[in-house]
Scaffold this active site. Structure first.
Site, PDB file in Angstrom:
ATOM      1  N   ALA A  79       0.937  -1.026   0.096  1.00 48.20           N
ATOM      2  CA  ALA A  79       0.124   0.172  -0.248  1.00 48.20           C
ATOM      3  C   ALA A  79       0.794   1.218   0.113  1.00 48.20           C
ATOM      4  CB  ALA A  79      -0.810  -0.033   1.069  1.00 48.20           C
ATOM      5  N   ILE A  81       0.539   5.870  -0.166  1.00 49.55           N
ATOM      6  CA  ILE A  81      -0.370   7.231  -0.299  1.00 49.55           C
ATOM      7  C   ILE A  81       0.303   7.804  -1.702  1.00 49.55           C
ATOM      8  CG2 ILE A  81      -0.728   9.198   0.742  1.00 49.55           C
ATOM      9  CD1 ILE A  81      -0.181   7.956   3.472  1.00 49.55           C
ATOM     10  N   SER A  82      -0.501   8.147  -2.449  1.00 54.26           N
ATOM     11  CA  SER A  82       0.021   9.031  -3.909  1.00 54.26           C
ATOM     12  C   SER A  82       0.436  10.157  -3.515  1.00 54.26           C
ATOM     13  CB  SER A  82      -1.309   9.078  -4.564  1.00 54.26           C
ATOM     14  OG  SER A  82      -1.756   7.771  -4.955  1.00 54.26           O
ATOM     15  N   HIS A  87      -3.389  14.125  -5.829  1.00 56.54           N
ATOM     16  CA  HIS A  87      -4.606  14.434  -5.020  1.00 56.54           C
ATOM     17  C   HIS A  87      -5.058  15.794  -5.506  1.00 56.54           C
ATOM     18  CE1 HIS A  87      -4.348  11.192  -1.850  1.00 56.54           C
ATOM     19  NE2 HIS A  87      -3.065  11.002  -2.327  1.00 56.54           N
TER      20      HIS A  87
END
Length: 120
Positions: A79, A81-82, A87
């Site tokens: 996993a 976080i972009s 965003h």
């Protein structure tokens, strides 16, 4: 740390070529995203500024060095976080879609007006 050094020397996104918007704080990161043309919509800018990226950092001790870098953060187990610029682009697209929908609804005689679409 090597992570901090690698993130702070990135000038452009390796994948899309977007200029880095890294900052020393969430406020600086947000302003840099706007300066680089990624948060031009006032509603998107306000929404982005309202949620500090630090809240989503892993509790592994690297958050201080990586939270405000314009780069993806790996969380482990596949996993991540972009990067903040992704965003920002998503918020811009969402804001455009909401304004367009409000405009269509107004022309049909119902729905919210464009000036009523605001971030709470």
């Amino acid at each position: 740390s090597s992570t901090e050094k690698a993130c702070s020397t990135i000038e452009r996104c390796y994948f899309c070529g977007t200029p880095s918007s890294s900052g020393a704080s969430h406020e600086e990161l947000t302003k840099n995203l706007r300066r680089n043309g990624l948060l031009s919509n006032p509603a998107a800018y306000t929404a982005y500024g309202a949620v500090d990226r630090m809240m989503f950092m892993p509790p592994d001790g690297t958050a201080e060095a990586t939270a405000y870098q314009d780069a993806a953060v790996f969380l482990g187990k596949g996993a991540q976080i972009s990067a903040p610029h992704l965003h920002a682009v998503a918020l811009e697209l969402a804001a455009e879609a909401l304004v367009a929908k409000a405009s269509r609804d107004e022309k049909r005689g119902g729905g919210a007006k464009e000036d009523q679409i605001k971030v709470q």
